[in-house]
Structures are given as structure tokens and as C-alpha cells.
Motif scaffolding. Structure first.
Motif, mmCIF file in Angstrom:
data_model
loop_
_atom_site.group_PDB
_atom_site.id
_atom_site.type_symbol
_atom_site.label_atom_id
_atom_site.label_comp_id
_atom_site.label_asym_id
_atom_site.label_seq_id
_atom_site.Cartn_x
_atom_site.Cartn_y
_atom_site.Cartn_z
ATOM 1 N N MET A 79 0.829 -1.325 0.017
ATOM 2 C CA MET A 79 0.035 -0.101 0.094
ATOM 3 C C MET A 79 0.753 1.273 -0.084
ATOM 4 O O MET A 79 0.704 2.245 -0.828
ATOM 5 N N ALA A 80 1.815 1.239 0.815
ATOM 6 C CA ALA A 80 3.035 2.442 0.813
ATOM 7 C C ALA A 80 3.673 2.625 -0.560
ATOM 8 O O ALA A 80 3.464 3.957 -1.162
ATOM 9 N N HIS A 81 3.859 1.562 -1.148
ATOM 10 C CA HIS A 81 4.191 1.754 -2.574
ATOM 11 C C HIS A 81 3.279 2.242 -3.434
ATOM 12 O O HIS A 81 3.725 3.140 -4.296
ATOM 13 N N ARG A 82 2.085 1.711 -3.386
ATOM 14 C CA ARG A 82 1.090 2.197 -4.476
ATOM 15 C C ARG A 82 0.788 3.715 -4.087
ATOM 16 O O ARG A 82 0.022 4.401 -5.074
ATOM 17 N N ALA A 83 0.883 4.219 -2.911
ATOM 18 C CA ALA A 83 0.704 5.415 -2.301
ATOM 19 C C ALA A 83 1.678 6.662 -2.960
ATOM 20 O O ALA A 83 1.780 7.668 -2.769
ATOM 21 N N GLU A 90 9.495 8.142 3.624
ATOM 22 C CA GLU A 90 8.126 8.330 3.193
ATOM 23 C C GLU A 90 7.473 6.947 3.394
ATOM 24 O O GLU A 90 6.188 7.106 4.011
ATOM 25 N N GLY A 91 7.926 5.807 3.319
ATOM 26 C CA GLY A 91 7.341 4.409 3.560
ATOM 27 C C GLY A 91 7.076 4.211 5.108
ATOM 28 O O GLY A 91 5.991 3.866 5.354
ATOM 29 N N LEU A 92 8.099 4.775 5.768
ATOM 30 C CA LEU A 92 7.775 4.774 7.523
ATOM 31 C C LEU A 92 6.646 5.847 7.617
ATOM 32 O O LEU A 92 5.756 5.045 8.654
ATOM 33 N N LEU A 93 6.399 6.951 7.254
ATOM 34 C CA LEU A 93 5.433 7.791 7.529
ATOM 35 C C LEU A 93 4.313 7.082 7.088
ATOM 36 O O LEU A 93 3.104 7.296 8.012
ATOM 37 N N GLY A 97 1.164 5.949 9.412
ATOM 38 C CA GLY A 97 -0.180 6.508 9.315
ATOM 39 C C GLY A 97 -1.256 5.211 9.163
ATOM 40 O O GLY A 97 -2.413 5.449 9.617
ATOM 41 N N TYR A 98 -0.978 4.264 8.348
ATOM 42 C CA TYR A 98 -1.898 3.170 8.102
ATOM 43 C C TYR A 98 -2.329 2.524 9.470
ATOM 44 O O TYR A 98 -3.362 2.256 10.067
#
Length: 165
Positions: A79-83, A90-93, A97-98
Motif C-alpha cells: 500500500m505504501a508503494h502504491r501511495a 516516506e514508507g515509514l510515515l 499512518g496506516y
């Protein structure tokens, strides 16, 4: 990184998570017996004469939660990749958040609104325990210690996201 994709993913994730949890509870209210307040668990095990099976049920829940955790880690990395997360940070953030969105949804909607008010998902022998099922503070006390754990989980998820994509 796209905020609109993040929000849409959160909404879809919460809907799917809620449907899965609620569906499993409709099939068997015992699915998440270890997640109920202690007073409810105690009454259930005593009223159903299942004190001896308590450890087996707890072990089965640990296995189910472990499998769910592994699936969630890879799903959240995807999901982080898709966002549009382009870096570890950015992946950590996004991962944090998720997980924060999940915790708020689980606590404020599932634990506070849905489960206390739907008698069909109550454990057998505890149907009359309205006050115990409406314990908001119990669910907050369970969720708050998870916030630092989410940070560690975010590191893992962001690492997997960067590694795979």
C-alpha cells in the motif's frame, strides 16, 4: 507521495478489516475471545465450563494473529508503494499512518460502537454484561501501548517496501 491515495487506501483497508473481523465474529463469537475485557473472559470461561481449554484457545489466537500480522506487514508495504512512497522515510510515515488509522478505527468504531451494541457477537454466558462490553477506557489502555510498537512495525514495513520495490 499521494495523500488522496493514502486516504482511499485507509478507507478500503478499514472496510475490509471491519468486514473480516465482523464476519469472523458472526461465524463464531469465540474468534477474538482474548481481546475482550478480563471480566467478560472470566465469566465466559466459568459459565461455559471451559477453564481447561483457555490455554489452547489463547495459543490458537496467537497463531491466527501471527499469520494476520505477516499478511498485514506485506499488505501495508505494498500500500505504501502504491501511495507513491519513494523512500524509506516516506514508507515509514505512510506505514505509521496506516497503523494509526487502523488503531483508531478498531478502537473507536469496532470496540466502542459495533461490538458492544450487537448482541449476536457477544460471548455465550455474557450477554447481560452491558457495562463490561461498553468499557471504553479498557480499549484505550490496550491501544496506547501499541503506538511505539507501530513505529517499530513501520520500520519493518518501510524496509520491506524499499527492498521489494
Amino acid at each position: 507521495m499521494s495523500l488522496s491515495v493514502f486516504v482511499i487506501e485507509c478507507v478500503i483497508f478499514m472496510a475490509v478489516f471491519g468486514a473480516l473481523v465482523f464476519g469472523m465474529l458472526l461465524v463464531s463469537p469465540l474468534t477474538f475471545v482474548s481481546d475482550y475485557p478480563p471480566e467478560i473472559q472470566e465469566r465466559y470461561y466459568i459459565s461455559q465450563r471451559k477453564e481447561k481449554s483457555r490455554r489452547k484457545m489463547t495459543a490458537a489466537m496467537a497463531v491466527k494473529k501471527g499469520i494476520g500480522l505477516i499478511i498485514a506487514v506485506f499488505l501495508l508495504a505494498w500500500m505504501a508503494h502504491r501511495a507513491g512512497a519513494a523512500s524509506f522515510g516516506e514508507g515509514l510515515l505512510l506505514a505509521y499512518g496506516y497503523m494509526l488509522a487502523w488503531a483508531v478505527f478498531d478502537t473507536c468504531f469496532l470496540d466502542w460502537v459495533l461490538f458492544p451494541n450487537i448482541r449476536r457477537v457477544r460471548l455465550p454466558g455474557t450477554e447481560d454484561m452491558d457495562r463490561e462490553y461498553h468499557q471504553k477506557w479498557f480499549h484505550v489502555k490496550v491501544m496506547l501501548p501499541l503506538l511505539p510498537v507501530f513505529a517499530a512495525g513501520g520500520l519493518l514495513i518501510a524496509g520491506i517496501m524499499v527492498w521489494i520495490w
